[in-house]
Design an enzyme around this catalytic site. Structure first.
Site, mmCIF file in Angstrom:
data_model
loop_
_atom_site.group_PDB
_atom_site.id
_atom_site.type_symbol
_atom_site.label_atom_id
_atom_site.label_comp_id
_atom_site.label_asym_id
_atom_site.label_seq_id
_atom_site.Cartn_x
_atom_site.Cartn_y
_atom_site.Cartn_z
ATOM 1 N N SER A 414 0.861 -1.398 -0.167
ATOM 2 C CA SER A 414 0.076 0.039 0.200
ATOM 3 C C SER A 414 0.904 1.225 0.059
ATOM 4 C CB SER A 414 -1.083 -0.114 1.413
ATOM 5 O OG SER A 414 -0.991 -1.117 2.100
ATOM 6 N N HIS A 435 -2.420 -2.787 -5.886
ATOM 7 C CA HIS A 435 -2.847 -2.416 -4.630
ATOM 8 C C HIS A 435 -4.307 -2.620 -4.466
ATOM 9 C CE1 HIS A 435 -3.499 0.845 -1.355
ATOM 10 N NE2 HIS A 435 -3.539 -0.389 -0.813
ATOM 11 N N GLU A 447 -5.541 0.088 -7.474
ATOM 12 C CA GLU A 447 -4.522 0.997 -7.984
ATOM 13 C C GLU A 447 -3.276 -0.024 -8.672
ATOM 14 O OE1 GLU A 447 -4.336 4.801 -5.221
ATOM 15 O OE2 GLU A 447 -3.450 3.052 -4.388
ATOM 16 N N ASN A 485 -3.915 6.517 -0.587
ATOM 17 C CA ASN A 485 -3.308 6.567 0.805
ATOM 18 C C ASN A 485 -2.481 7.697 1.004
ATOM 19 O OD1 ASN A 485 -4.580 4.414 1.637
ATOM 20 N ND2 ASN A 485 -2.806 3.159 1.608
#
Ligand code: 3HC
Length: 678
Positions: A414, A435, A447, A485
């Site tokens: 991540s 991800h 992702e 993130n």
């Protein structure tokens, strides 16, 4: 037999089959009802109606589907061509009966065209639906008035307000179809049907049907679905229109529908939802990679790690019929992981979400193993192990030696640097990030992290594979936290600072929930686990989170985190957390002040937009709309606000920039000049 073919205006043509006129729309890819199609249909219907030798007409589409709706690309532009409601009224008023012959998906305006026809037949695989609500709209070409007249108020509410299509079988049972015909013989069967009904008089017109109001059905619907429709404008308008169908004469109902439709069309929510419709499709396109790039075959996937993440990732492939080998280090962890997967499938089957035999089918494609060697023949291997660079590098080094040349190696990291991971192999071109978001078998976002050396065909293969496993994939560049993130970080930093300055977790969360997020930052921390990423040293207390973690307040799983929880996991403000926050304020010499909701928005949401602009500036996202897709599908950003970048536009660039400046944030260049929001 076709006796004559007349070309009206492309893309609609007519074909005579004796006394039946077949009207064919051929407007790829989905026969959207563009101005050219509408005009063509108008001319064709006029031709059939004016010709005494025509006993009935059949309306069908070439290509993969019956009309998939109004042409969404035309919305918000000046109207050209015959308006859709006028066209449908004209079809309905035809003195010669018209039979809709449906395959693929008759959606939105397409379903409304079918409702304007006097009869409807479809192949068994066809679906009918009114998904306008998902675009922040309602069926605006008479659909809210005709559909209830055919299938009743209760069933119409389900279709119109929830927007999910129904199968041909269900449509036939509800009275929406007159006949389900052969899968491969639609045209012939529809012509035969048209001959059967050609002489029947009066010609059945949906507008002439009468229905009674059904307030009990409306109450029951609101009771069952009200919560999940919170924040959206369109569902309420849809309900009002369906109610009107039971209470008003047809013409008045249609006038009411039009008024409601135009209000929605001119509103921000529908603009946001239409933006996301196109953004989602745009996200699949990779800048600088030829769409015709040959893809690598992916028939067998390897997953390393059978924990929550690895198991969820594996399920995506199994559900799509792709074989998976899953590797764990210990037998009990492997057994546990497989048990969870099976139970998840069985729970879905019990709820009727998947067929009863689906769990066995999916699990039958799974090979569990305790050895990485079992991955040798895989086409793609995804690791979902501990988030630590040294662990990942060692693993990729091993995989490089084991897995066949040409196979793709992916990390589910991540945050970590994909280029560094790729450098641990001799095939950096075959390495990228995939991800997934937890729970990985549920969350739609993927992702796909493009490393500096990732080959174009590897990227294209994984993007195409994402569609196969029903994910919405977005290409991200290598940076800490990628797109989603990374944008979460400024939000988290500011939320924590706001606590010290005088806000409470409840206040910050309330602002986020009122905004439309499923939960606020502290509710999210409690759900995910306050201890995630914690250094595990209870004597080292550097921030509020450390203090909570040190006391075992790890969130919902412990019954205490930023909130106190009862046995039903209902949160309540925590006096202990208030004390901890007070201690920190004292420690930092901060005297709490009143924090406005407006300040919370600027510091926790505008900062995300600013980070999004930096991500674009650095080329870590291909386009602003990709960032919006990430937040809608990965973090529950309310779709009616269109994602952070679209939302910033609706707020106004100047307002966002001024807000950031007011609280002392350096403003990204492309945000200041508005480029990031284009
Ligand atoms: N208008 C314009 N373009 C459309 C469209 C529409 N109604 N429906 C699909 N497209 C375009 C897509 O943007 C895409 O374009 P691209 O190739 O350039 O990216 C292309 O057609 C293919 O679409 P998909 O990639 O989505 O193809 P799928 O096969 O996966 O799905 C579909 C096909 C189920 C028809 C899906 O496209 C879909 O759900 N479309 C929207 C249906 C809809 O919402 N209809 C209601 C429209 S509003 C309306 O009718 C108002 C009326 O009540 C007045």
């Amino acid at each position: 037999m076709t006796s004559q073919t007349t070309d009206h205006r492309a893309p609609v043509r007519t074909e005579r089959h004796g006394d039946i006129l077949v009207i064919v729309s051929d407007s790829p890819p989905v026969n959207a009802l563009s101005a050219a199609v509408r005009d063509g249909l108008e001319a064709a219907i006029k031709e059939g109606a004016a010709d005494a030798s025509i006993a009935a007409m059949v309306l069908r589409c070439d290509g993969r589907t019956f009309f998939a709706g109004a042409d969404i690309g035309e919305f918000g532009k000046p109207l050209t061509g015959v308006p859709l409601p006028t066209l449908i009224d004209m079809i309905e008023a035809s003195p010669t009966p018209v039979v809709a012959a449906i395959h693929g998906t008759a959606l939105g305006g397409g379903c409304e065209v079918a409702l304007g026809c006097h009869y409807r037949v479809a192949v068994p695989s066809a679906k009918l639906g009114t998904p306008e609500v998902k675009l922040g709209l309602l069926p605006g070409a008479g659909g809210t008035q005709r559909l209830p007249r055919v299938i009743g108020i209760a069933a119409a509410l389900e279709m119109i307000v929830l927007g999910n299509p129904v199968s041909a079988k269900a449509a036939a049972a509800a009275g929406l179809l007159d006949r389900v015909v052969g899968e491969g013989t639609l045209e012939g069967d529809a012509i035969a049907f048209a001959r059967e009904v050609a002489g029947k008089r009066p010609i059945p017109r949906v507008r002439d049907r009468h229905i009674e109001p059904d307030p009990a059905a409306v109450d029951a619907f609101r009771e069952a679905h009200g919560r999940k429709l919170r924040g959206f404008d369109a569902p309420g308008a849809c309900i009002a229109c369906v109610v009107a169908a039971g209470e008003k004469p047809f013409e008045e109902g249609v006038a009411f529908e039009r008024e409601q439709f135009m209000a929605l069309m001119n509103g921000t929510q529908s603009a946001a939802q239409r933006h996301i419709f196109f953004a989602e499709r745009q996200a699949a396109k990779i800048d600088g990679v030829d769409p015709a790039t040959p893809l690598r075959p992916v028939r067998h996937v390897g997953v390393i790690g059978a924990g929550t993440m690895g198991g969820g990732i594996a399920m995506n492939f199994l559900s799509a019929g792709i074989a998976v080998t899953i590797v764990e280090m210990q037998q009990d962890a492997l057994n546990r992981g497989i048990g969870v997967m099976r139970r998840n499938y069985e729970a879905s089957a019990a709820k009727g979400r998947i067929p009863a035999d689906a769990p066995d089918k999916a699990m039958g494609l799974l090979t569990p193993s305790l050895s990485l060697d079992a991955l040798a023949g895989c086409d793609l291997v995804i690791e979902a192990v501990y988030e630590e660079m040294s662990v990942k590098k060692e693993l990729f080094g091993k995989l490089d030696a084991i897995v066949r040349p040409g196979a793709i190696l992916a990390s589910n990291t991540s945050y970590l640097n994909i280029d560094e991971i790729a450098a641990a192999t001799k095939r950096p071109g075959d390495v990228l990030g995939m991800h997934f978001f937890s729970p990985a078998n549920v969350m739609k976002l993927l992702e796909v992290v493009r490393g500096a050396q990732t080959s174009p065909d590897v990227l294209a293969t994984v993007m195409a594979l994402a569609k196969k496993i029903r994910k919405v994939a977005v290409v991200a560049g290598v940076c800490h936290g990628f797109i989603g993130n990374r944008m979460l970080m400024p939000r988290q930093v500011e939320a924590n600072k706001l606590l010290i300055e005088g806000a409470t977790p409840e206040q910050i969360d309330r602002v986020h929930v009122a905004f439309g997020m499923p939960m606020g930052p502290f509710q999210m921390a409690d759900l995910a686990g306050v201890d995630i990423g914690w250094h595990r040293d209870p004597t080292r207390i550097e921030n509020i989170r450390d203090a909570l973690a040190a006391e075992g307040r790890w969130g919902q799983k412990k019954g205490a985190g930023f909130y106190d929880y009862d046995e039903n996991r209902t949160p309540a403000p925590s006096p202990r957390v208030a004390e901890i926050i007070d201690d920190f304020r004292a420690r930092e010499g901060a005297s709490p002040r009143e924090i406005s909701d407006e300040e919370i928005v600027a510091r926790t949401l505008y900062t995300m937009v600013n980070e999004g602009a930096l991500i674009l500036e650095e080329g870590m996202a291909q386009r602003a709309s990709d960032i919006d897709v990430v937040w809608i599908y990965g973090y529950g950003w309310p779709v009616y606000r269109g994602g952070p970048m679209f939302w910033a536009k609706t707020e106004g660039v100047d307002k966002v920039v001024a807000g950031l400046e007011r609280y002392g944030f350096p403003v990204a260049k492309t945000l200041r000049n508005g480029e990031a929001l284009k």
